[in-house]
Design a protein around this motif. Structure first.
Motif, PDB file in Angstrom:
ATOM      1  N   LEU A  12       0.763  -1.420  -0.203  1.00 19.30           N
ATOM      2  CA  LEU A  12       0.316   0.133   0.054  1.00 19.30           C
ATOM      3  C   LEU A  12       0.449   1.050  -0.182  1.00 19.30           C
ATOM      4  CD1 LEU A  12      -2.521  -0.733   2.830  1.00 19.30           C
ATOM      5  CD2 LEU A  12      -2.941  -1.643   0.586  1.00 19.30           C
ATOM      6  N   GLY A  13       2.316   1.049   0.425  1.00 17.47           N
ATOM      7  CA  GLY A  13       2.600   2.393   0.668  1.00 17.47           C
ATOM      8  C   GLY A  13       2.666   3.108   1.708  1.00 17.47           C
ATOM      9  N   TYR A  14       2.033   2.693   2.807  1.00 13.12           N
ATOM     10  CA  TYR A  14       1.986   3.605   4.121  1.00 13.12           C
ATOM     11  C   TYR A  14       0.839   2.970   5.098  1.00 13.12           C
ATOM     12  CZ  TYR A  14      -0.136   6.902   6.860  1.00 13.12           C
ATOM     13  OH  TYR A  14      -0.666   7.933   7.927  1.00 13.12           O
ATOM     14  N   ALA A  15       1.223   2.519   6.164  1.00 14.63           N
ATOM     15  CA  ALA A  15       0.866   1.789   7.669  1.00 14.63           C
ATOM     16  C   ALA A  15       0.571   3.187   8.281  1.00 14.63           C
ATOM     17  CB  ALA A  15       1.419   0.694   7.378  1.00 14.63           C
ATOM     18  N   GLU A  16       0.013   2.837   9.390  1.00 14.72           N
ATOM     19  CA  GLU A  16       0.063   2.976  10.535  1.00 14.72           C
ATOM     20  C   GLU A  16      -0.178   2.015  11.707  1.00 14.72           C
ATOM     21  OE1 GLU A  16      -3.929   6.108  11.319  1.00 14.72           O
ATOM     22  OE2 GLU A  16      -2.317   6.757   9.651  1.00 14.72           O
ATOM     23  N   LEU A  17      -0.191   2.919  13.038  1.00 16.50           N
ATOM     24  CA  LEU A  17      -0.147   1.826  14.411  1.00 16.50           C
ATOM     25  C   LEU A  17      -0.654   3.414  15.763  1.00 16.50           C
ATOM     26  CD1 LEU A  17       3.433  -0.412  14.498  1.00 16.50           C
ATOM     27  CD2 LEU A  17       1.030  -0.712  13.295  1.00 16.50           C
ATOM     28  N   ASP A  65       9.832   5.549   5.535  1.00 15.01           N
ATOM     29  CA  ASP A  65       9.602   6.713   6.813  1.00 15.01           C
ATOM     30  C   ASP A  65       9.497   6.380   7.517  1.00 15.01           C
ATOM     31  OD1 ASP A  65      12.046   8.388   5.607  1.00 15.01           O
ATOM     32  OD2 ASP A  65      10.954   9.895   4.221  1.00 15.01           O
ATOM     33  N   PHE A  66       9.300   7.162   8.812  1.00 15.36           N
ATOM     34  CA  PHE A  66       8.741   6.586   9.846  1.00 15.36           C
ATOM     35  C   PHE A  66       8.549   8.018  10.375  1.00 15.36           C
ATOM     36  CE2 PHE A  66       8.341   6.157  14.541  1.00 15.36           C
ATOM     37  CZ  PHE A  66       7.104   5.509  14.482  1.00 15.36           C
ATOM     38  N   ASN A  67       7.039   8.299  10.799  1.00 16.29           N
ATOM     39  CA  ASN A  67       7.137   9.792  11.590  1.00 16.29           C
ATOM     40  C   ASN A  67       5.955   9.592  12.422  1.00 16.29           C
ATOM     41  OD1 ASN A  67       5.960  12.517  11.511  1.00 16.29           O
ATOM     42  ND2 ASN A  67       3.888  11.740   9.943  1.00 16.29           N
ATOM     43  N   PRO A  68       6.946   9.796  14.388  1.00 17.18           N
ATOM     44  CA  PRO A  68       5.926   8.491  15.219  1.00 17.18           C
ATOM     45  C   PRO A  68       4.705  10.483  14.894  1.00 17.18           C
ATOM     46  CG  PRO A  68       8.192  10.491  15.403  1.00 17.18           C
ATOM     47  CD  PRO A  68       8.440  10.573  13.908  1.00 17.18           C
ATOM     48  N   PHE A 125       3.676   4.821   9.037  1.00 19.22           N
ATOM     49  CA  PHE A 125       5.410   4.613   8.022  1.00 19.22           C
ATOM     50  C   PHE A 125       4.498   4.456   6.143  1.00 19.22           C
ATOM     51  CE2 PHE A 125       5.723   1.862  11.754  1.00 19.22           C
ATOM     52  CZ  PHE A 125       6.492   1.645  11.794  1.00 19.22           C
ATOM     53  N   HIS A 126       5.924   5.313   5.546  1.00 22.22           N
ATOM     54  CA  HIS A 126       5.084   5.325   3.794  1.00 22.22           C
ATOM     55  C   HIS A 126       6.791   5.417   3.327  1.00 22.22           C
ATOM     56  CE1 HIS A 126       6.416   9.544   4.353  1.00 22.22           C
ATOM     57  NE2 HIS A 126       7.137   9.617   3.891  1.00 22.22           N
TER      58      HIS A 126
END
Length: 106
Positions: A47-52, A85-88, A58-59
């Motif tokens: 998907l190019g993107y995931a979030e927790l 990349d990870f974006n907190p 993450f993208h």
């Protein structure tokens, strides 16, 4: 001043701490974490993107090809490439800032 990195936190320690907190056998925790991380990795690729929730997202970020010359005049090229990349999320960034006294940047 950046905090000094004092050690490494790895899957082994994550399994140990999770097993201790949940009273679930270590081998079951390890199996579940490995499956969860593989699913996360697969979804990021698909998907190019995931979030927790409460943690971050993450993208995939792509880099265009680069061309140039080395100091000796020889040309070079680097093909198209990608990274994750990870974006907190805000709560996580706030915790980092509280711990370090420095703003957490993306």
């Amino acid at each position: 001043m950046a905090p000094v990195i004092e050690g490494n936190f790895d899957l082994y320690e994550l399994v140990e701490l999770t097993a201790a907190d949940t009273n679930i056998p270590k081998h079951d925790v390890r199996a579940a974490l490995k499956v969860a991380l593989n699913i996360l990795k697969t979804k990021i690729v698909e998907l190019g993107y995931a979030e927790l929730d409460g943690f971050g997202s993450f993208h995939i970020r792509e880099f265009a090809p680069e061309y140039g010359k080395l100091p000796n005049g020889e040309p070079y090229s680097v093909g198209k490439r990608a990274t994750v990349d990870f974006n907190p999320f805000k709560r996580f960034r706030d915790e980092i800032q509280d711990k370090t006294g420095e703003p957490a940047i993306l």
